[in-house]
Scaffold this active site. Structure first.
Site, short mmCIF file in Angstrom:
data_model
loop_
_atom_site.label_atom_id
_atom_site.label_comp_id
_atom_site.label_asym_id
_atom_site.label_seq_id
_atom_site.Cartn_x
_atom_site.Cartn_y
_atom_site.Cartn_z
N SER A 134 0.85 -1.19 0.00
CA SER A 134 0.00 0.00 0.00
C SER A 134 0.89 1.23 0.00
CB SER A 134 -0.87 0.02 1.26
OG SER A 134 -1.51 1.27 1.41
N TYR A 156 -1.77 -1.43 10.53
CA TYR A 156 -1.89 -1.72 9.09
C TYR A 156 -0.66 -1.21 8.32
CZ TYR A 156 -3.87 -1.49 4.32
OH TYR A 156 -4.09 -1.63 2.98
P1 NAD Z 1 -11.37 -6.24 -0.18
O1 NAD Z 1 -12.02 -6.20 1.14
O2 NAD Z 1 -12.25 -6.30 -1.36
O3 NAD Z 1 -10.34 -7.43 -0.26
C1 NAD Z 1 -9.65 -7.91 0.87
C2 NAD Z 1 -9.92 -9.38 0.97
O4 NAD Z 1 -9.11 -9.93 2.01
C3 NAD Z 1 -11.35 -9.73 1.36
O5 NAD Z 1 -12.17 -9.86 0.23
C4 NAD Z 1 -11.18 -11.06 2.09
O6 NAD Z 1 -11.53 -12.14 1.25
C5 NAD Z 1 -9.70 -11.15 2.37
N1 NAD Z 1 -9.47 -11.42 3.79
C6 NAD Z 1 -9.44 -10.55 4.81
N2 NAD Z 1 -9.22 -11.22 5.96
C7 NAD Z 1 -9.12 -12.53 5.64
C8 NAD Z 1 -8.88 -13.71 6.38
N3 NAD Z 1 -8.68 -13.68 7.72
N4 NAD Z 1 -8.87 -14.90 5.71
C9 NAD Z 1 -9.07 -14.95 4.38
N5 NAD Z 1 -9.27 -13.85 3.62
C10 NAD Z 1 -9.28 -12.67 4.24
O7 NAD Z 1 -10.44 -4.94 -0.26
P2 NAD Z 1 -9.25 -4.53 -1.25
O8 NAD Z 1 -9.10 -3.08 -1.06
O9 NAD Z 1 -9.43 -5.08 -2.59
O10 NAD Z 1 -7.98 -5.20 -0.56
C11 NAD Z 1 -7.05 -6.00 -1.26
C12 NAD Z 1 -5.65 -5.63 -0.84
O11 NAD Z 1 -5.35 -4.31 -1.27
C13 NAD Z 1 -5.42 -5.64 0.68
O12 NAD Z 1 -4.18 -6.24 0.96
C14 NAD Z 1 -5.37 -4.15 1.01
O13 NAD Z 1 -4.61 -3.90 2.17
C15 NAD Z 1 -4.73 -3.60 -0.24
N6 NAD Z 1 -4.91 -2.17 -0.43
C16 NAD Z 1 -6.16 -1.64 -0.63
C17 NAD Z 1 -6.29 -0.26 -0.78
C18 NAD Z 1 -7.63 0.39 -0.99
O14 NAD Z 1 -7.72 1.62 -0.95
N7 NAD Z 1 -8.69 -0.34 -1.22
C19 NAD Z 1 -5.16 0.57 -0.76
C20 NAD Z 1 -3.92 -0.01 -0.55
C21 NAD Z 1 -3.80 -1.38 -0.40
#
Ligand code: NAD
Ligand code: MG
Length: 297
Positions: free
Chosen positions: A189, A202
């Site tokens: 991130s 985080y």
């Molecule tokens: P999202 O909620 O759609 O995806 C995250 C997924 O993590 C969930 O769908 C879930 O299936 C999985 N997850 C969480 N805890 C879990 C567990 N204990 N066991 C199994 N699966 C688990 O959100 P996203 O934003 O697409 O996140 C994906 C990645 O992107 C993450 O690593 C997040 O930190 C990173 N990220 C997101 C953003 C943003 O702004 N959305 C920014 C930077 C980084």
């Protein structure tokens, strides 16, 4: 809507805040979001870059992981998605989209904070796909907390187990199955470089993911395996509306990015495709920021 690939001003290509108030419990569901995120369901076009590859994506039910899953299937890969059991409604949609491309889809519900599950999910994916070529570590846990006093040991554990321990457990189990040409992609991130005051635990894990992946990339070179990091800025996903940000901040989500809007998951999928494919033959140990103008440096 104008076609995604038509030349246009990217700042106004997708919805801008304000958004409706929409708090959800953890983990959030994409089906509950308004406006609906664009994961590429209608808009991602493949061109055979991953023909016959076998991919495993954690958190592949929604958000960035779903966008990668759809793109990989459109590029010709069979895809395993891992997600929490409560996310079955989102996962069903992704499975149907992968199968609509004539590719094999393997759903594996479970909790990646459990080491035994992490080992077994890799074994199941390898058995059902007949191998493994692409590993995307993307599952993540993010909860915004105003003050250091509010971050309990249990909170700290949950964030570190989901974002860091699972990365190690799954990668450790997967490496013996990977051959030369395989690709490992982790999801960090912008928080690794510009941590928010409210994301102590985080942001710490995201910096850890960058360090781990760079070290791993060095170790994997002698096997001909590449490892890289994607570092997203603000993306319109359920992670944010399920406590990643306070509900009021979600209403303005992306406002502070250089574009004045959040990214849509489909806008980051091409980076995962590039890093997964042999097009990225000279790319390993790198961090790709996708931030809508702000940059990660
Ligand atoms: P999202 O909620 O759609 O995806 C995250 C997924 O993590 C969930 O769908 C879930 O299936 C999985 N997850 C969480 N805890 C879990 C567990 N204990 N066991 C199994 N699966 C688990 O959100 P996203 O934003 O697409 O996140 C994906 C990645 O992107 C993450 O690593 C997040 O930190 C990173 N990220 C997101 C953003 C943003 O702004 N959305 C920014 C930077 C980084
Ligand atoms: Mg989800």
């Amino acid at each position: 809507m104008t076609d995604r690939l038509t030349m246009q001003d990217p700042r106004v290509q997708y919805p801008r805040p304000p958004f409706p108030r929409q708090p959800q419990p953890v983990p959030g569901l994409a089906v509950e979001m308004d406006p609906k995120p664009d994961h590429g369901e209608e808009s991602y076009q493949g061109s055979g870059k991953l023909l016959g590859r076998k991919a495993l994506i954690t958190g592949g039910d929604s958000g960035i992981g779903r966008a990668a899953a759809i793109a990989f299937a459109r590029e010709g890969a069979d895809v395993t998605i891992v997600y929490l059991a409560s996310e079955e409604p989102d996962a069903r949609e992704v499975i149907a989209l992968i199968e609509a491309e004539g590719r094999k889809a393997v759903p594996i519900p479970g909790d990646v904070t459990d080491e035994t599950f992490c080992q077994s999910l890799v074994e199941q994916a390898v058995a059902e796909l007949g191998g493994l070529d692409i590993l995307v570590i993307n599952a993540g846990h993010q909860q915004s907390r105003e003050d250091i006093s509010r971050v309990s040991s249990q909170d700290f554990d949950q964030t570190l187990k989901t974002n860091l321990y699972a990365l190690h457990w799954i990668t450790q189990a997967a490496v013996p199955h990977l051959q030369a040409g395989a690709s490992i992609i982790t999801t960090a991130s912008v928080q690794a470089y510009h941590p928010s005051a409210t994301l102590l635990d985080y942001a710490t894990t995201k910096a850890g993911i960058v360090a781990y992946t760079k070290a791993l990339a060095k170790q994997m070179i002698e096997k001909g395996i590449r490892a890289n990091v994607v570092a997203p800025g603000p993306f319109w996903t359920a992670l944010q509306s399920s406590g990643g940000q306070p509900p009021e901040a979600v209403m303005q989500f992306g406002e502070k990015s250089a574009y004045g809007r959040p990214g849509q998951p489909v806008e980051i999928a091409p980076v995962y495709v590039l890093l997964a494919s042999q097009e990225a033959s000279f790319i390993s140990g790198e961090v790709y920021g996708v931030t809508g103008g702000a940059g990660i440096a």
